[in-house]
Write a protein that holds these residues in place. Structure first.
Motif, mmCIF file in Angstrom:
data_model
loop_
_atom_site.group_PDB
_atom_site.id
_atom_site.type_symbol
_atom_site.label_atom_id
_atom_site.label_comp_id
_atom_site.label_asym_id
_atom_site.label_seq_id
_atom_site.Cartn_x
_atom_site.Cartn_y
_atom_site.Cartn_z
ATOM 1 N N ASN A 34 42.829 43.948 39.284
ATOM 2 C CA ASN A 34 41.521 42.911 39.229
ATOM 3 C C ASN A 34 40.390 43.526 38.184
ATOM 4 O O ASN A 34 39.512 42.569 38.320
ATOM 5 N N LYS A 35 40.470 44.485 37.662
ATOM 6 C CA LYS A 35 39.480 44.910 36.645
ATOM 7 C C LYS A 35 39.891 44.664 35.392
ATOM 8 O O LYS A 35 41.073 44.871 35.032
ATOM 9 N N VAL A 36 38.844 44.234 34.508
ATOM 10 C CA VAL A 36 39.349 43.930 33.241
ATOM 11 C C VAL A 36 39.030 45.024 32.241
ATOM 12 O O VAL A 36 37.884 45.535 31.988
ATOM 13 N N TYR A 37 40.095 45.576 31.196
ATOM 14 C CA TYR A 37 39.889 46.566 30.553
ATOM 15 C C TYR A 37 40.103 46.083 29.063
ATOM 16 O O TYR A 37 40.718 45.233 28.931
ATOM 17 N N ASP A 38 39.077 46.428 28.171
ATOM 18 C CA ASP A 38 39.273 46.568 26.841
ATOM 19 C C ASP A 38 40.032 47.643 26.189
ATOM 20 O O ASP A 38 39.329 48.673 25.962
ATOM 21 N N VAL A 39 41.293 47.722 25.983
ATOM 22 C CA VAL A 39 42.069 48.713 25.368
ATOM 23 C C VAL A 39 42.118 48.749 24.036
ATOM 24 O O VAL A 39 42.900 49.726 23.360
ATOM 25 N N THR A 40 41.391 47.969 23.397
ATOM 26 C CA THR A 40 41.584 47.753 21.797
ATOM 27 C C THR A 40 41.605 49.135 21.052
ATOM 28 O O THR A 40 42.287 49.325 20.185
ATOM 29 N N PRO A 88 37.113 35.871 40.756
ATOM 30 C CA PRO A 88 37.820 35.772 42.249
ATOM 31 C C PRO A 88 38.788 34.492 42.150
ATOM 32 O O PRO A 88 39.639 34.431 42.862
ATOM 33 N N ASP A 89 38.291 33.402 41.608
ATOM 34 C CA ASP A 89 39.203 32.190 41.767
ATOM 35 C C ASP A 89 40.509 32.392 41.014
ATOM 36 O O ASP A 89 41.456 31.673 41.194
ATOM 37 N N ASP A 90 40.551 33.710 39.954
ATOM 38 C CA ASP A 90 41.862 33.744 39.359
ATOM 39 C C ASP A 90 42.638 34.739 39.804
ATOM 40 O O ASP A 90 43.510 34.982 39.078
#
Length: 133
Positions: A34-40, A88-90
């Protein structure tokens, strides 16, 4: 942008639709726990190759991340790429989409391909035995 910040926590939340849009050469985001990572910027440095990250881009990579058994060093490195959390909704939706895709690909590889192979083998066998008779 659809992201928002919860008052007082300083956490930036991203909607699943926004993460899904970040699936390109210019911007590659993934979700792990549930954590968003920018791996670009990490694509070319990833020890498993950038293809591994691109396959997970725009979706929940938690299961794949855990299956590989990343080291403590890898987890620390990943923590530097966190840009926020999944809204949280997603959270249930990301998991559903991951398993839905997996179940669709499993159906394809587990049923259709073997069935076609069985038909071909049967036809070849019948042709071979018919020639002997």
């Amino acid at each position: 942008m659809e992201n928002d910040e919860t008052e007082g926590t300083g956490v930036t939340y991203y909607r699943l639709s926004e993460v899904e849009e970040r699936n390109s050469f210019k911007s590659t985001w993934i979700i792990i726990h549930n954590k968003v990572y920018d791996v670009t910027k990490f694509l070319e440095e990833h020890p498993g190759g950038e293809e591994v990250l691109r396959e997970q881009a725009g979706g929940d990579a938690t299961e794949s991340f855990e299956d590989v058994g990343h080291s403590t060093d890898a987890r620390e490195m990943a923590s530097s790429m966190v840009i926020g959390e999944l809204h949280p909704d997603d959270r249930g939706n990301a998991l559903f989409q991951t398993f839905h895709w997996v179940s669709c690909s499993s159906w394809w590889s587990n049923w259709l391909i073997p069935a076609v192979a069985a038909v071909i083998v049967t036809l070849l066998y019948r042709t071979y035995t018919a020639e002997e008779a």
